[in-house]
Scaffold this motif. Structure first.
Motif, short mmCIF file in Angstrom:
data_model
loop_
_atom_site.label_atom_id
_atom_site.label_comp_id
_atom_site.label_asym_id
_atom_site.label_seq_id
_atom_site.Cartn_x
_atom_site.Cartn_y
_atom_site.Cartn_z
N GLU A 6 0.83 -1.20 0.00
CA GLU A 6 0.00 0.00 0.00
C GLU A 6 0.87 1.25 0.00
O GLU A 6 0.58 2.23 -0.70
CB GLU A 6 -0.92 0.00 1.23
CG GLU A 6 -2.06 -0.99 1.13
CD GLU A 6 -2.98 -0.93 2.36
OE1 GLU A 6 -2.77 -0.01 3.18
OE2 GLU A 6 -3.85 -1.79 2.47
N ILE A 7 1.94 1.21 0.79
CA ILE A 7 2.87 2.35 0.83
C ILE A 7 3.48 2.58 -0.54
O ILE A 7 3.57 3.71 -1.03
CB ILE A 7 3.98 2.11 1.88
CG1 ILE A 7 3.38 2.10 3.29
CG2 ILE A 7 5.07 3.17 1.77
CD1 ILE A 7 4.36 1.69 4.38
N ASN A 9 2.30 1.69 -3.54
CA ASN A 9 1.31 2.13 -4.52
C ASN A 9 0.84 3.56 -4.30
O ASN A 9 0.42 4.23 -5.25
CB ASN A 9 0.11 1.18 -4.50
CG ASN A 9 0.45 -0.20 -5.03
OD1 ASN A 9 1.38 -0.35 -5.84
ND2 ASN A 9 -0.25 -1.22 -4.56
N LYS A 10 0.91 4.03 -3.07
CA LYS A 10 0.51 5.40 -2.77
C LYS A 10 1.63 6.41 -3.04
O LYS A 10 1.37 7.61 -3.09
CB LYS A 10 0.06 5.52 -1.32
CG LYS A 10 -1.28 4.85 -1.04
CD LYS A 10 -1.66 4.98 0.43
CE LYS A 10 -2.99 4.31 0.72
NZ LYS A 10 -3.35 4.40 2.16
N ASP A 11 2.83 5.91 -3.19
CA ASP A 11 4.00 6.78 -3.45
C ASP A 11 4.19 6.87 -4.97
O ASP A 11 4.60 5.91 -5.61
CB ASP A 11 5.24 6.17 -2.80
CG ASP A 11 6.45 7.09 -2.86
OD1 ASP A 11 6.78 7.56 -3.97
OD2 ASP A 11 7.08 7.33 -1.82
N LYS A 12 3.87 8.03 -5.54
CA LYS A 12 3.87 8.20 -6.99
C LYS A 12 5.19 7.79 -7.64
O LYS A 12 5.21 7.02 -8.60
CB LYS A 12 3.55 9.66 -7.35
CG LYS A 12 3.51 9.94 -8.85
CD LYS A 12 3.11 11.36 -9.14
CE LYS A 12 4.17 12.36 -8.71
NZ LYS A 12 3.84 13.75 -9.14
N SER A 15 6.11 3.94 -6.89
CA SER A 15 5.23 3.06 -7.64
C SER A 15 5.62 3.02 -9.12
O SER A 15 5.64 1.96 -9.76
CB SER A 15 3.78 3.51 -7.49
OG SER A 15 2.93 2.73 -8.29
N SER A 32 10.24 11.48 1.11
CA SER A 32 9.70 10.44 1.99
C SER A 32 10.82 9.77 2.79
O SER A 32 11.96 9.71 2.33
CB SER A 32 8.96 9.37 1.16
OG SER A 32 7.92 9.95 0.41
#
Length: 233
Positions: A6-7, A9-12, A15, A32
């Motif tokens: 999830e981390i 996929n949420k990090d443009k 990901s 980050s």
């Protein structure tokens, strides 16, 4: 889907790198804080994606992408990943070493061959500096870094007395290498030599600036004298 995925996929930027195998010169991982747990989790994927993109970028001479990848290791690579990736950089740093060493014999001549004149601008490129700053403490990069610095300072010794008008290419090479060396974070045992060369360069620049100022002053005085002579008529 687990929490780490999830981390990702949420990090443009992360990901895009890991899932789409894409990175741009604007990809920024510094915003980050990636935990050791996340770095361990992505290690194999990161190494494989890194290798694939890096090799393509080198083959395409896309140094912007190659540099972006090398910078990403500051934030995404575990120590183990860095040790694994080191072999990717040997060709680049060895080419820099060979190029520097090939320049040395020509500098003992009174003139520089045409091929040397056109190539000096690539003496120590930004990618090499990036690699040395991040991987210079690891073998075999450590070995190449030592040879690169040795050759660079030998060139500095051979070109330090050059003057812009008499030997413009040697002078440009000298200033260019000093600028490159100033961007390397750790010069190790060469730090003192660098500081000495830097002082020489600053003195030379100061003398050139003073000559320019004196010349400008002389021109102004000449103009004023001619103006006064016209007024006296």
């Amino acid at each position: 889907m687990n929490q780490l995925e999830e981390i990702i996929n949420k990090d443009k930027h992360l990901s895009k790198l890991l899932n789409e195998k894409e990175i741009t010169v604007f990809s920024n991982f510094s915003r980050s804080m990636y935990s050791p747990e996340l770095k361990e989790y992505i290690q194999d994927r990161y190494v494989n994606v890194f290798r694939e993109i890096y090799r393509k970028s080198i083959a395409a001479h896309d140094l912007g992408i190659a540099n972006a990848l090398v910078r990403s290791t500051d934030y995404l690579a575990t120590d183990e990943a860095k040790r694994v990736l080191v072999d990717e950089f040997t060709d680049s740093v060895e080419a820099t070493q060979d190029h520097l060493e090939s320049l040395i014999p020509s500098l003992t001549d009174s003139t520089l061959p045409v091929q040397v004149r056109s190539a000096f601008g690539e003496v120590i490129d930004g990618l090499t500096i990036n690699i040395l700053n991040r991987f210079g403490h690891l073998d075999p990069i450590k070995h190449f870094k030592e040879n690169i610095l040795s050759a660079a300072f030998e060139i500095c010794d051979l070109t330090a007395k050059s003057k812009p008008k008499r030997e413009p290419f040697k002078y440009a090479l000298y200033t260019h290498i000093l600028e490159n060396l100033s961007q390397i974070d750790d010069l190790g045992t060469y730090q003192q030599q660098f500081e000495q060369q830097q002082r020489k360069s600053e003195k030379k620049e100061f003398r050139l600036e003073m000559k320019y100022v004196i010349w400008i002053f002389f021109v102004i005085i000449l103009i004023l004298v001619r103006l006064l002579m016209r007024l006296d008529r």
